[in-house]
Each structure stands twice: as C-alpha cells, then as structure tokens.
Design an enzyme around this catalytic site. Structure first.
Site, PDB file in Angstrom:
ATOM      1  N   GLU A 158       0.846  -1.192   0.000  1.00 50.67           N
ATOM      2  CA  GLU A 158       0.000   0.000   0.000  1.00 50.67           C
ATOM      3  C   GLU A 158       0.882   1.242   0.000  1.00 50.67           C
ATOM      4  O   GLU A 158       1.787   1.383   0.811  1.00 50.67           O
ATOM      5  CB  GLU A 158      -0.913  -0.005   1.228  1.00 50.67           C
ATOM      6  CG  GLU A 158      -1.922   1.124   1.232  1.00 50.67           C
ATOM      7  CD  GLU A 158      -2.986   0.954   2.298  1.00 50.67           C
ATOM      8  OE1 GLU A 158      -3.571   1.967   2.717  1.00 50.67           O
ATOM      9  OE2 GLU A 158      -3.233  -0.194   2.725  1.00 50.67           O
ATOM     10  N   GLU A 284     -10.294   4.560   9.544  1.00 50.42           N
ATOM     11  CA  GLU A 284     -10.499   4.130   8.161  1.00 50.42           C
ATOM     12  C   GLU A 284     -10.997   2.689   8.075  1.00 50.42           C
ATOM     13  O   GLU A 284     -10.525   1.879   7.281  1.00 50.42           O
ATOM     14  CB  GLU A 284      -9.201   4.316   7.359  1.00 50.42           C
ATOM     15  CG  GLU A 284      -8.763   5.776   7.305  1.00 50.42           C
ATOM     16  CD  GLU A 284      -7.497   6.012   6.513  1.00 50.42           C
ATOM     17  OE1 GLU A 284      -7.358   7.096   5.928  1.00 50.42           O
ATOM     18  OE2 GLU A 284      -6.636   5.109   6.493  1.00 50.42           O
ATOM     19  N   ASP A 363      -2.314  14.413   6.910  1.00 47.88           N
ATOM     20  CA  ASP A 363      -1.938  13.087   6.391  1.00 47.88           C
ATOM     21  C   ASP A 363      -0.725  13.197   5.468  1.00 47.88           C
ATOM     22  O   ASP A 363      -0.850  12.998   4.261  1.00 47.88           O
ATOM     23  CB  ASP A 363      -3.120  12.477   5.650  1.00 47.88           C
ATOM     24  CG  ASP A 363      -2.870  11.039   5.219  1.00 47.88           C
ATOM     25  OD1 ASP A 363      -1.884  10.443   5.686  1.00 47.88           O
ATOM     26  OD2 ASP A 363      -3.657  10.518   4.411  1.00 47.88           O
ATOM     27  N   GLU A 391       4.102   9.159  -1.250  1.00 49.41           N
ATOM     28  CA  GLU A 391       2.686   9.147  -1.610  1.00 49.41           C
ATOM     29  C   GLU A 391       2.242  10.479  -2.191  1.00 49.41           C
ATOM     30  O   GLU A 391       1.510  10.533  -3.179  1.00 49.41           O
ATOM     31  CB  GLU A 391       1.846   8.800  -0.377  1.00 49.41           C
ATOM     32  CG  GLU A 391       0.349   8.789  -0.644  1.00 49.41           C
ATOM     33  CD  GLU A 391      -0.469   8.428   0.585  1.00 49.41           C
ATOM     34  OE1 GLU A 391      -1.706   8.411   0.473  1.00 49.41           O
ATOM     35  OE2 GLU A 391       0.127   8.168   1.657  1.00 49.41           O
TER      36      GLU A 391
END
Length: 493
Positions: A158, A284, A363, A391
């Site tokens: 991920e 989440e 985040d 990311e």
C-alpha cells in the site's frame, strides 16, 4: 529464488565494497563476544580479505592494531564508565594514527564500526579526537505497509512505489531471505533498529501472522537479527474475534486479556527478541475500542499489558478521524481530530505504549504545520511518524529529498523551548523500500531512507551534512562535480 532476491543483483546503495577500503586496508582487532560482535567480525574479515588488511587475533595487543573495536563493561581508553553508553552508544578515540571504538553493547559496537566506515580515512588521520555517540531516540523504526496477499485495490504494498514486498510474495514469506539480511545491514549502518513487516491495515490473511503463521515472521526476524534490527508486527484489534473465536474484543473483558496474553507468549516463544505490536484502531474502517465504549488508552493498555513481561512495546497510531466525513461539512475539523481524541487521555497510557503521531495534523501532506498533539501530552510517550514513501511527493517517479522538511518538523519547538525531536520517544517512517533492484524505485530515493535513519539517531543533525555523508558513501571518491550535481538535484527538489 527470484532474480531480484539475489544480493549480487541488487544495488549496494550506500554500502558499496569501496566504502570499506579504509577499514579493509588496516590491522583490525575486534574484542568481545556475542552475536552482534560476530557480525562486526564478519564485516571486518570481509573488508580485510577484499583490500589486503589483517584481522588480528583477539589476544593481540591493541598497540599492534590500527583499528580496535572493543566490547567491554568497564572503563577503557579515556572513558571512565563505558556502561553509560547503554546498548547502543559508543566511544571513539583517534590518536597517533590509531582509531579505537569502545562499547558496552553489541549494537553500540556495530554502530561504532559503521561510524568508522562513514569517516573513511579521516577516522585515522588528523589530530587527537575523543567522542561519545548515543542515539537521541531509543526507537527508530520503519513501518512497511506490505500485504502478504496482494490486495485487490492496494496491491502488494500500500502506497508502495518500489516494486513488490521485500518480505512477502505469492501469499507467503519469501523463500530467500538473503536480501532481507542485506536490508538489515543497510538499516543498521544508518542507525535504524526496528522494522514492522506488514501493513497497518491488517486484512484477514495478515491477521494470521500473529498466530498460526508466526513462523514466517520468525524467519524474517532471523534474517534481521544479525544487525540488531528488531521485528514488529501490525495486528488487528479484533484478533480475539477473528482468530480466537471470542464473541468480543472488549479490552476490559478478562477473556480478551487472557487471549492476548497467550497469543503474545507464543509470539515470544517463536521470536525471543520481538519488538512489539503496531495498531491502527478506529481508523479508516479498522476495528477498535470505540465499538465497546472504551477509550484508546484502554485499548492500548490491553496490548501493552500482554507485551510488558517480555519488554515489548505497543505503537498505537493516533490517526483517528471520521473517514466518512463530508468535506462540505465545516462543523467537523479533521485537522484537530487526533488532538480532540487523545489529549484528554494524557497520562493514561502504559509506560510501554507509544502513541504514534503523524508529524502533521492531516496526512503527510507536502506542506502542513506540526501536529498540535506533539507537545500537548507530556505524560505520554510520543512517536513521531513521517513518510519516506512518496505518496504525496512524486510517488518515487520524481526526485524529492525529504530531509529538510523532516528536519524542520523535528526542530520545531511547540513550547518555544524544546524541539519535537527531543519531545519524542520514537521516530517512525513509512518505508519507501520494495523488491526493486535499487531498493527504492530509483537510486536517488535512497537518500530519503538514509536521511531518515541519521535524523532518527540525531534529530538535530544538519540534513545537508547527512546528504554529504550519503553521497560520500554511495559514491566513494566522488569529485566536486558529482557531489555538486547531486546537491543541485536533491537540494532543489
């Protein structure tokens, strides 16, 4: 074994053979016993064989050596109390062309060796020097968001941009772990001492790593152990239900406490130096204590209690917010969600629980302020979490050196006096490593991995000086043109 599992096919990153030339051309005396001392001996022997130096017998006189690496419990060579270095610190002395590293713990001796490697010829040349080195933070960890089974949406890793998992392939642990050992070597050389080997979003397959598949975790731990890297595991808060057939995961239920105690005992039977658990709860879609009307302190303390008899730590992530929030709803402030959830719980977490807080309140955004949670909980151990995987900063298709941003956050003083790096008990990064031949997708992204390790050792370090270290190790003997060119690319990224 797949081709990209073979160490000889892998980029050496910042530990090419030539980085060991200064050590390998000299007479080296290693004194002490233990597994990590054996690792030091192996590194010295390999370097000397390559460059013509001489590993001396342990009973040789220090005066006969150019480099002495000594594990001792007493005073030595200008240090009255070597025991004060702890397991990870070391002393370094240079005098008359001889370098001496003294440590009281195996990790300290290993880190001392890599300190000499970083210095190169400068370790032996110049006037007298006497230095003491200790890590500022005891926990310096990489979290791998790796899935054992390929997830239909998130894939094998991920937020991973460097190929597949270093640890898992085809739904199980990789058969060949030589590369994992090489990874542990890289981590130790920059000061990282812990790795979590699976995704914080724990799916059904990965949940079983805690119980019937703990043997696979033990094999990975065995590959990392020679370099002093302790293995951690992400676990599901609902494990007693998912794995133990209990009707509840309520942290105050005696059956649940007994289940975690038994499961943890079996983990330590398989992995005696196991580091602990990482938990993402009520976040989440992941299960957590809110389902039972319990607080996050009560949830964390459940696992902390199970780990305490073995010296383990629970890393409890503070990334808790309403992920179904309508972005048009201005009455809910996501940026302060963690603050609102956790500050009232200050002082309620167990001593072996670390509250893992993202460095910013949202985040891992490209630019955001330091999380207000850091500095607001003086009665709680805080771990600061950054993201080495890119990311939001180019997904490792683009060069983006993150050292200056991390340093800025670590130097920030929430109270105007003490920096984040000194307030923290741990520094954690989401790893940017995969099974890519260059480890990180492209060679320049390795600078982020190295920089994280060095800043975790010393949050006050100058990131540009750390980058100079990385360049000098990765490209030994690099001229000003290459060094200036790399700085131009990375500094300006």
């Amino acid at each position: 074994m797949a081709q990209n599992d073979r160490v000889e096919d892998i980029d050496p990153a910042w530990l090419p053979d030539t980085a060991f030339r200064a050590v390998g051309t000299r007479r080296v005396l290693v004194r002490g016993t233990g597994p990590l001392v054996d690792t030091v001996r192996g590194e010295v022997a390999a370097a000397c064989e390559r460059f013509g130096g001489t590993p001396l017998r342990e009973d040789a006189a220090p005066a006969d050596a150019d480099l002495v690496l000594e594990l001792t419990a007493g005073g030595a060579d200008g240090f009255d109390d070597v025991g004060a270095f702890g397991d990870e610190g070391f002393g370094y002395v240079r005098e008359g062309g001889r370098a001496t590293v003294t440590a009281s713990g195996g990790r300290g001796l290993l880190y001392g060796l890599f300190h000499v490697v970083r210095l190169g010829e400068a370790a032996f040349r110049g006037g007298p020097a006497r230095e003491e080195h200790r890590p500022a933070l005891s926990l310096r960890m990489l979290d791998h968001w790796d899935n054992v089974a390929v997830h239909p949406v998130m894939g094998q890793v991920e937020r991973g941009y460097a190929g597949g998992s270093l640890f898992w392939s085809d739904g199980r642990a990789r058969d060949g772990l030589d590369r994992v050992r090489a990874y542990g070597r890289l981590l130790a050389s920059c000061g990282i001492n812990a790795v979590c080997v699976n995704n914080v979003n724990v799916h059904e397959t990965e949940a079983h790593l805690l119980t019937d598949r703990i043997g696979e975790v033990a094999a990975i731990a065995g590959a990392l152990r020679p370099y002093g890297v302790r293995t951690h595991l992400s676990v599901s808060f609902a494990a007693p239900v998912v794995l133990g057939a209990l009707p509840t995961a309520d942290p105050l239920d005696a059956r649940v406490r007994d289940w975690w105690a038994g499961a943890t005992e079996r983990v330590y039977e398989a992995v005696p130096d196991f580091g602990g658990y990482v938990v993402k709860a009520d976040s989440e879609g992941q299960p957590g204590p809110f389902a039972y009307g319990r607080s996050h302190a009560e949830g964390a303390n459940l696992l902390a209690g199970a780990l305490a008899p073995y010296g383990g730590t629970v890393h409890w992530r503070a990334f808790v917010y309403d992920h179904r929030q309508d972005w048009r709803d201005r009455t809910t402030d996501r940026a302060r969600a963690a603050y609102d959830h956790f500050v009232p719980l200050d002082g309620e977490f167990a001593a072996n629980a670390v509250l893992q807080v993202k460095h910013g309140p949202m985040d891992f955004q490209v630019r955001e302020p330091v999380s207000p949670l850091i500095g607001a909980m003086p009665g709680t151990r805080i771990g600061v979490e950054v993201q080495a995987t890119q990311e939001y900063t180019g997904q490792q298709r683009h060069v983006c050196w993150l050292g200056p941003m991390w340093s800025e956050a670590l130097r920030f003083r929430p109270d105007g006096e003490v920096g984040v790096g000194r307030l923290a008990d741990a520094l954690v990064a989401v790893s940017n490593v995969g099974d890519d031949p260059f480890w990180t997708g492209h060679p320049l992204a390795q600078a982020n991995l190295y920089t994280f390790g060095r800043l975790a050792w010393d949050p006050a370090a100058d990131p540009r000086a750390v980058l100079d270290e990385w360049i000098a190790l990765t490209h030994p003997g690099a001229g000003h043109r290459l060094s200036d060119g790399l700085h131009a690319v990375l500094d300006g990224s």
